[in-house]
Design a protein around this motif. Structure first.
Motif, mmCIF file in Angstrom:
data_model
loop_
_atom_site.group_PDB
_atom_site.id
_atom_site.type_symbol
_atom_site.label_atom_id
_atom_site.label_comp_id
_atom_site.label_asym_id
_atom_site.label_seq_id
_atom_site.Cartn_x
_atom_site.Cartn_y
_atom_site.Cartn_z
ATOM 1 N N ASN A 237 59.481 -6.795 8.393
ATOM 2 C CA ASN A 237 59.696 -7.172 9.679
ATOM 3 C C ASN A 237 61.296 -7.404 9.978
ATOM 4 O O ASN A 237 61.796 -6.966 10.849
ATOM 5 C CB ASN A 237 58.986 -7.901 10.302
ATOM 6 N N VAL A 238 61.634 -8.265 9.306
ATOM 7 C CA VAL A 238 62.918 -8.833 9.317
ATOM 8 C C VAL A 238 64.105 -7.570 9.195
ATOM 9 O O VAL A 238 65.088 -7.428 9.855
ATOM 10 C CB VAL A 238 63.600 -9.872 8.589
ATOM 11 N N CYS A 239 63.962 -7.038 8.026
ATOM 12 C CA CYS A 239 64.701 -5.688 7.922
ATOM 13 C C CYS A 239 64.628 -4.628 8.926
ATOM 14 O O CYS A 239 65.746 -4.013 9.125
ATOM 15 C CB CYS A 239 64.370 -5.104 6.425
ATOM 16 N N LEU A 240 63.474 -4.448 9.393
ATOM 17 C CA LEU A 240 63.424 -3.414 10.333
ATOM 18 C C LEU A 240 63.919 -4.004 11.597
ATOM 19 O O LEU A 240 64.641 -3.191 12.451
ATOM 20 C CB LEU A 240 61.784 -3.187 10.434
ATOM 21 N N ARG A 241 63.988 -5.138 12.141
ATOM 22 C CA ARG A 241 64.545 -5.923 13.055
ATOM 23 C C ARG A 241 65.773 -5.468 13.403
ATOM 24 O O ARG A 241 66.682 -5.082 14.140
ATOM 25 C CB ARG A 241 63.874 -6.945 13.277
ATOM 26 N N TYR A 242 66.644 -5.923 11.996
ATOM 27 C CA TYR A 242 68.164 -5.754 11.986
ATOM 28 C C TYR A 242 68.517 -4.321 11.843
ATOM 29 O O TYR A 242 69.530 -4.110 12.407
ATOM 30 C CB TYR A 242 68.548 -6.710 10.846
ATOM 31 N N PHE A 243 68.007 -3.540 10.744
ATOM 32 C CA PHE A 243 68.412 -2.283 10.660
ATOM 33 C C PHE A 243 68.099 -1.068 11.567
ATOM 34 O O PHE A 243 68.597 -0.241 11.680
ATOM 35 C CB PHE A 243 68.045 -1.921 9.184
ATOM 36 N N ALA A 244 66.812 -1.281 12.103
ATOM 37 C CA ALA A 244 66.227 -0.241 12.822
ATOM 38 C C ALA A 244 65.932 -0.609 14.440
ATOM 39 O O ALA A 244 65.569 0.163 15.257
ATOM 40 C CB ALA A 244 64.987 0.278 12.197
ATOM 41 N N SER A 245 66.108 -1.900 14.679
ATOM 42 C CA SER A 245 65.950 -2.473 16.189
ATOM 43 C C SER A 245 64.504 -2.320 16.498
ATOM 44 O O SER A 245 64.080 -1.874 17.666
ATOM 45 C CB SER A 245 66.752 -1.734 16.972
ATOM 46 N N TYR A 246 63.497 -2.411 15.466
ATOM 47 C CA TYR A 246 62.181 -1.948 15.577
ATOM 48 C C TYR A 246 61.341 -3.172 14.771
ATOM 49 O O TYR A 246 61.892 -3.754 13.684
ATOM 50 C CB TYR A 246 61.715 -0.773 15.032
ATOM 51 N N SER A 247 60.340 -3.745 15.358
ATOM 52 C CA SER A 247 59.744 -4.656 14.588
ATOM 53 C C SER A 247 58.238 -4.448 14.456
ATOM 54 O O SER A 247 57.680 -3.637 15.360
ATOM 55 C CB SER A 247 59.736 -6.233 15.137
#
Length: 175
Positions: free
Chosen positions: A38-48
């Motif tokens: 979730n953290v990786c998706l939030r930072y790299f894809a602006s998606y959670s």
């Protein structure tokens, strides 16, 4: 007879303890994995992932229930001992009374949980996009309380054996 019951319950509890440790490891692994994703998706894809927080809370509750059972099993729950006696009979009696009170409290909580599950089953609410409903959480709580009750009964039987003058052998792991 009392010692045989104690010994059988300890064997059951020890085998369940092994399963609990595996489930605890899996729960921690899933929480770390899901939150990391979730953290990786939030930072790299602006998606959670929309289920991460609820799933983490549910798994954390599951870990707390297993941890509560482990603390009771190892007799390491938070407590204050006002009285301690060197006489095994008196010491067993001093500890047996709070054991009975704890067992009664757990049973009362279980009755409340059964009523809660019955009410929640009538109005099913989904917690996450995953097929996870509120009644699943309460059923896990019932299982957790039964595990705590089992280990609290073992400790009470240990103290009852102590009162009756029955020596608990070292081959049986005391709760």
């Amino acid at each position: 007879m009392l010692y045989q019951i104690y010994k059988s319950l300890v064997k059951l509890s020890d085998s369940l303890f092994f399963v609990e440790k595996i489930l605890l490891f899996i729960a921690v692994f899933v929480v770390v994995l899901v939150n990391f994703a979730n953290v990786c998706l939030r930072y790299f894809a602006s998606y959670s992932l929309n289920y991460c927080e609820t799933l983490s809370v549910v798994l954390f509750m599951f870990m707390v229930l297993i941890g509560a059972n482990i603390s009771v099993k190892t007799d390491n729950e938070i407590k204050i001992e006002f009285f301690k006696s060197k006489d095994p009979f008196k010491d067993g009696l001093i500890h047996f009374i709070p054991d009975i009170i704890s067992i009664i409290a757990i049973i009362v909580c279980l009755f409340g949980l059964f009523d809660t599950v019955e009410a929640v089953m009538r109005n099913k609410q989904r917690l996450t996009p995953l097929p996870l409903y509120t009644y699943h959480v309460y059923i896990v709580m019932i299982v957790g309380f039964f595990l705590v009750l089992l280990d609290r009964l073992i400790i009470a039987l240990k103290h009852l054996c102590q009162i009756c003058g029955i020596e608990i052998k070292d081959e049986v792991k005391s709760a």
